[in-house]
Design a protein around this motif. Structure first.
Motif, PDB file in Angstrom:
ATOM      1  N   LYS A 133      51.567  42.646  12.434  1.00 12.41           N
ATOM      2  CA  LYS A 133      51.456  41.891  11.178  1.00 12.41           C
ATOM      3  C   LYS A 133      51.827  40.421  11.438  1.00 12.41           C
ATOM      4  CE  LYS A 133      53.370  42.005   6.484  1.00 12.41           C
ATOM      5  NZ  LYS A 133      54.337  42.714   5.632  1.00 12.41           N
ATOM      6  N   GLU A 134      52.916  40.225  12.164  1.00 17.70           N
ATOM      7  CA  GLU A 134      53.373  38.872  12.475  1.00 17.70           C
ATOM      8  C   GLU A 134      52.411  38.162  13.423  1.00 17.70           C
ATOM      9  OE1 GLU A 134      57.294  39.769  13.927  1.00 17.70           O
ATOM     10  OE2 GLU A 134      58.104  39.947  11.905  1.00 17.70           O
ATOM     11  N   ALA A 135      51.913  38.878  14.422  1.00 19.11           N
ATOM     12  CA  ALA A 135      50.994  38.268  15.387  1.00 19.11           C
ATOM     13  C   ALA A 135      49.689  37.862  14.718  1.00 19.11           C
ATOM     14  CB  ALA A 135      50.725  39.243  16.544  1.00 19.11           C
ATOM     15  N   VAL A 136      49.170  38.719  13.848  1.00 20.13           N
ATOM     16  CA  VAL A 136      47.931  38.380  13.141  1.00 20.13           C
ATOM     17  C   VAL A 136      48.138  37.116  12.300  1.00 20.13           C
ATOM     18  CG1 VAL A 136      46.381  39.132  11.277  1.00 20.13           C
ATOM     19  CG2 VAL A 136      46.886  40.672  13.185  1.00 20.13           C
ATOM     20  N   ALA A 137      49.273  37.018  11.639  1.00 24.30           N
ATOM     21  CA  ALA A 137      49.558  35.824  10.837  1.00 24.30           C
ATOM     22  C   ALA A 137      49.654  34.573  11.713  1.00 24.30           C
ATOM     23  CB  ALA A 137      50.858  36.021  10.049  1.00 24.30           C
ATOM     24  N   LEU A 138      50.355  34.668  12.818  1.00 27.79           N
ATOM     25  CA  LEU A 138      50.520  33.533  13.721  1.00 27.79           C
ATOM     26  C   LEU A 138      49.180  33.095  14.307  1.00 27.79           C
ATOM     27  CD1 LEU A 138      52.454  31.641  15.353  1.00 27.79           C
ATOM     28  CD2 LEU A 138      52.511  33.445  17.090  1.00 27.79           C
ATOM     29  N   PHE A 139      48.426  34.045  14.836  1.00 30.01           N
ATOM     30  CA  PHE A 139      47.146  33.713  15.472  1.00 30.01           C
ATOM     31  C   PHE A 139      46.136  33.216  14.447  1.00 30.01           C
ATOM     32  CE2 PHE A 139      49.014  35.508  19.110  1.00 30.01           C
ATOM     33  CZ  PHE A 139      48.213  35.282  20.215  1.00 30.01           C
TER      34      PHE A 139
END
Length: 178
Positions: A133-139
């Motif tokens: 969830k965090e990686a998708v938001a960051l990327f």
């Protein structure tokens, strides 16, 4: 929706000392290049290390298969990141020297190492759910707002794989509830 992505990315980056010195992510959908470059190797390494543990300790075949896929995909993402870094405008001196984990990720990895059986598997699925969830938001934020063309292209290219991982781990979470 943008606010949710920004807040999620802010939660991911909140513990990073470099983040405190950068533009507040909550105020904008922009992720600066130095923050992105500092966060990606650690997040990627977290995925690999926790998934190596899951390959050994998970009790169900579908979780082990997911872990194997995470290792393969995140190993490739790490190689793609290094390539983008070498092609980008940012010098390699700006990037971390190795795939060291941030303190938050190291704490979670240590927590996972202490878990066993069903508790291990549930914790792994929960950590993977949150991490993706965090990686998708960051990327997603960097793919839209990044100022280094090579890193921006890397983010755009990697995002669909991260989104697929996020969907897959949500399916695992549903399959392994209770």
């Amino acid at each position: 929706m943008k606010t949710l992505l920004v807040l999620t990315a802010a939660a991911l980056l909140g513990g990073a000392p470099a983040f405190a010195q950068s533009t507040p992510l909550v105020a904008t959908t922009k992720v600066d290049t130095s923050t992105f470059i500092k966060m990606v190797p650690s997040a990627n390494e977290f995925e690999i290390q926790t998934s190596k543990l899951a390959e050994q300790q998970a009790t169900d075949a579908d979780v082990k298969a997911f872990a194997k896929q995470m290792i393969a995909d995140h190993t490739k993402a790490g190689e793609d990141f290094k390539t983008a870094l070498s092609l980008g405008q940012t010098t390699s001196a700006t990037a971390p020297s190795g795939p060291a984990l941030q303190p938050k990720e190291q704490k979670m990895l240590d927590e996972l190492k202490g878990a066993t059986g069903g508790q291990f598997q549930a914790k792994y699925i929960e950590m993977q759910t949150n991490a993706h969830k965090e990686a998708v938001a960051l990327f997603s934020a960097y793919a839209k707002s990044g100022d280094d063309p090579a890193m921006k292209e890397f983010a755009k290219k990697t995002l669909p794989t991260l989104q697929m991982h996020e969907r897959h781990v949500k399916e695992l979470a549903v399959a392994h509830q209770g």
